[in-house]
Design an enzyme around this catalytic site. Structure first.
Site, mmCIF file in Angstrom:
data_model
loop_
_atom_site.group_PDB
_atom_site.id
_atom_site.type_symbol
_atom_site.label_atom_id
_atom_site.label_comp_id
_atom_site.label_asym_id
_atom_site.label_seq_id
_atom_site.Cartn_x
_atom_site.Cartn_y
_atom_site.Cartn_z
ATOM 1 N N GLU A 276 0.885 -1.167 0.000
ATOM 2 C CA GLU A 276 0.000 0.000 0.000
ATOM 3 C C GLU A 276 0.922 1.215 0.000
ATOM 4 O O GLU A 276 1.414 1.648 1.030
ATOM 5 C CB GLU A 276 -0.899 -0.050 1.238
ATOM 6 C CG GLU A 276 -2.102 0.841 1.125
ATOM 7 C CD GLU A 276 -2.055 1.994 2.093
ATOM 8 O OE1 GLU A 276 -1.881 3.134 1.601
ATOM 9 O OE2 GLU A 276 -2.188 1.768 3.308
ATOM 10 N N CYS A 310 -2.097 8.732 2.805
ATOM 11 C CA CYS A 310 -1.879 8.264 1.433
ATOM 12 C C CYS A 310 -3.109 8.568 0.596
ATOM 13 O O CYS A 310 -3.034 8.621 -0.622
ATOM 14 C CB CYS A 310 -1.520 6.787 1.423
ATOM 15 S SG CYS A 310 -2.749 5.796 2.216
HETATM 16 C C1 UN1 Z 1 -3.125 5.811 4.895
HETATM 17 O O1 UN1 Z 1 -3.026 7.021 4.771
HETATM 18 O O2 UN1 Z 1 -2.115 5.055 4.774
HETATM 19 O O3 UN1 Z 1 -9.019 6.242 3.995
HETATM 20 C C2 UN1 Z 1 -4.389 5.133 5.271
HETATM 21 C C3 UN1 Z 1 -8.354 6.862 4.832
HETATM 22 C C4 UN1 Z 1 -7.976 6.139 6.108
HETATM 23 C C5 UN1 Z 1 -6.758 5.315 5.899
HETATM 24 C C6 UN1 Z 1 -5.588 6.027 5.324
HETATM 25 N N1 UN1 Z 1 -9.081 5.307 6.525
HETATM 26 O O4 UN1 Z 1 -8.027 8.028 4.702
#
Ligand code: UN1
Length: 522
Positions: A276, A310
């Site tokens: 990821e 992310c």
């Molecule tokens: C991340 O930034 O690695 O959808 C995960 C989202 C959160 C998870 C982010 N539930 O923004």
């Protein structure tokens, strides 16, 4: 190890003491490598500092090579028993962990906020995400279903079943120091796997706190060692974990660069991965977008977590007819964002995680300006008064006439580009023209635009939303993305299948020996 007497004399020390008390932890018992591992003297000591004011929160001794080997041995030993413990009973252990986490939600949320810098509401939200994951995993522990197939041979039965993989390595990033571990760890555990966690070296205290809470529940139920923790840098502990033959799956969250290294090292020994990695998430704003929803979606996506998700919104592909109005609305919304200490109620944006992250944002802005980007909001470090010791920046809006090269990169900071588009096709072409493919959204009330965006000729991302921003996904869906984002899926839906091995079984209950494909042999 959280060594005694290491806290700063600032209020941070009191907050930390308070959190430790609430979590039922004492400073001396905590270490960077746990479960059967005593310290190897070569384990380096690292510091955890508050991004808000640089205060020392704690020192942690990393796992040395011998500690790491011990943890892996213990994990392998526990796996051999855990894999035969019925899955619904494994679920029961996770149910008890979920209950315990509920008790500590406030303290853990505060620790996340203190160590990582996200605001309190988001810190607690992340702990909630982990609790949701525990609940999901409990239900799933009775639903690890396989299919039954019709055999082409008489008196034969065919079915598939799912078995645990073994030791699973989880490498998590600083920005979600709690939830992303939960996505992986709880699913892996109900699947019968044993987890070895390497958290980000920027957030070791959060990892230690979680580990101790979770391991206490496990040991109260005679299952200590299902969850293991090894703290250290990517180039030492991370590397050992990815290369160790005992690890049967590596699930890693981080940058695309890190993902490339992990993918190569894991591929060398044909170990599967769940990656990821970076995102470069865009919102397409069509001419008929509901402005209220759009502005809220952008604000949460671009400013939330100071742009360090992310899933953070990095690009707005905005229909040219609504662009002036949207820019005005965004400037006004941005000017109301209260920046400051993330632990203080009412703050909407905390600091970036490290001084380096601030430097990277500033360097990116220089390049963006060189390439013709026009900063219409923000663009500066904040250095006065309360901000002077922390990693504070202004959330920033950049206008560009057409996409610039810098828009190909993920800068982990609150920089938002706005690009004019003239049609949905135009927008989708720009949207997909980046190396990453995590999350995406369109704001429109026109079902043709929405369905076009969701179709096979639409968004190329793992997540595609309508009238919802790019960040803040629920755990029930599979989370992850395509292209340089790495292709892995975690959390909900049938993401569990990656944590198990599929076995196809064919049983002959007749007294003949027919072969498939009608082959006659001998
Ligand atoms: C991340 O930034 O690695 O959808 C995960 C989202 C959160 C998870 C982010 N539930 O923004």
């Amino acid at each position: 190890m959280w060594e005694s007497g290491i806290y700063d004399t600032t209020k941070k020390g009191d907050i930390m003491d308070d959190i430790l008390k609430q979590l039922g932890l004492d400073k001396e018992t905590l270490s960077g490598a746990s479960n059967g591992a005593s310290f190897d003297t070569d384990g380096k000591i690292i510091e955890s500092r508050s991004p808000t004011d640089g205060a020392l929160l704690g020192k942690v001794r990393c796992a040395g090579e011998k500690d790491f080997a011990k943890v892996m041995d213990t994990a392998q030993g526990i796996f051999e028993k855990w894999r035969m413990y019925p899955a619904p009973k494994r679920g029961e252990v996770i149910r008890l962990i979920g209950l315990e986490l509920r008790k500590h939600k406030a303290a853990l949320g505060k620790l996340v906020s203190l160590e990582m810098g996200k605001i309190l509401a988001e810190g607690e939200g992340e702990v909630q995400e982990m609790i949701d994951m525990a609940d999901f995993a409990v239900g799933l522990s009775r639903q690890l279903y396989g299919l039954t197939m019709q055999s082409e041979r008489p008196k034969h039965r065919m079915y598939e079943q799912w078995h645990p993989l073994g030791v699973v390595g989880v490498i998590s990033a600083f920005n979600f120091p709690v939830a992303v571990w939960g996505w992986n760890a709880f699913i892996a555990a109900i699947c019968g796997d044993v987890v070895v966690w390497k958290p980000s070296s920027t957030t070791p205290l959060t990892a230690i706190a979680i580990h101790n809470i979770v391991d206490k529940v496990c040991s109260d139920n005679s299952w200590s060692g299902i969850f293991n923790l090894v703290i250290g840098s990517g180039s030492t502990v991370g590397k050992w974990l990815v290369e160790d033959e005992r690890g049967k799956l590596i699930s890693a969250t981080g940058s695309c660069g890190m993902g490339h290294k992990i993918a190569e090292a894991a591929a060398k020994r044909l170990c599967p991965t769940i990656l990821e990695l970076g995102g470069n998430n865009a919102i397409i704003a069509m001419e008929d977008a509901d402005m209220e929803l759009l502005v809220r979606g952008i604000l949460f996506g671009a400013v939330g977590t100071a742009g360090q998700r992310c899933t953070s919104t990095r690009r707005i592909l905005c229909h040219k007819t609504i662009m002036p109005m949207l820019i005005d609305r965004l400037k006004s919304a941005y000017s109301q964002v209260r920046i400051g200490d993330p632990v203080v109620e009412g703050t909407l944006m905390g600091p970036l995680v490290t001084p380096d992250a601030v430097d990277q944002m500033m360097a990116a802005l220089v390049k963006i300006k060189d390439q013709g980007g026009q900063i219409v909001y923000g663009g500066n470090k904040l250095t006065d008064g309360d901000f002077s010791k922390g990693n504070f920046v202004e959330p920033t809006i950049v206008l560009v006439d057409r996409p610039i090269t810098m828009m190909q990169d993920e800068v982990f900071a609150p920089i938002l580009y706005i690009v004019p588009i003239s049609s949905v096709d135009d927008a989708i072409a720009i949207h997909n023209n980046v190396p990453q493919g995590l999350s995406s959204a369109i704001f429109t009330q026109n079902m043709r635009y929405a369905e076009r965006f969701l179709s096979a000729m639409g968004s190329d991302c793992g997540i595609a939303n309508v009238n919802i921003g790019t960040s803040g996904a629920e755990i029930g869906g599979a989370f992850g993305g395509q292209k340089e984002t790495g292709g892995g899926r975690e959390a909900g839906s049938d993401a569990w299948k990656a944590y198990m091995r599929r076995q196809t079984c064919t049983i002959n209950f007749g007294d003949e020996f027919p072969l498939a494909q009608g082959i006659r042999f001998g």
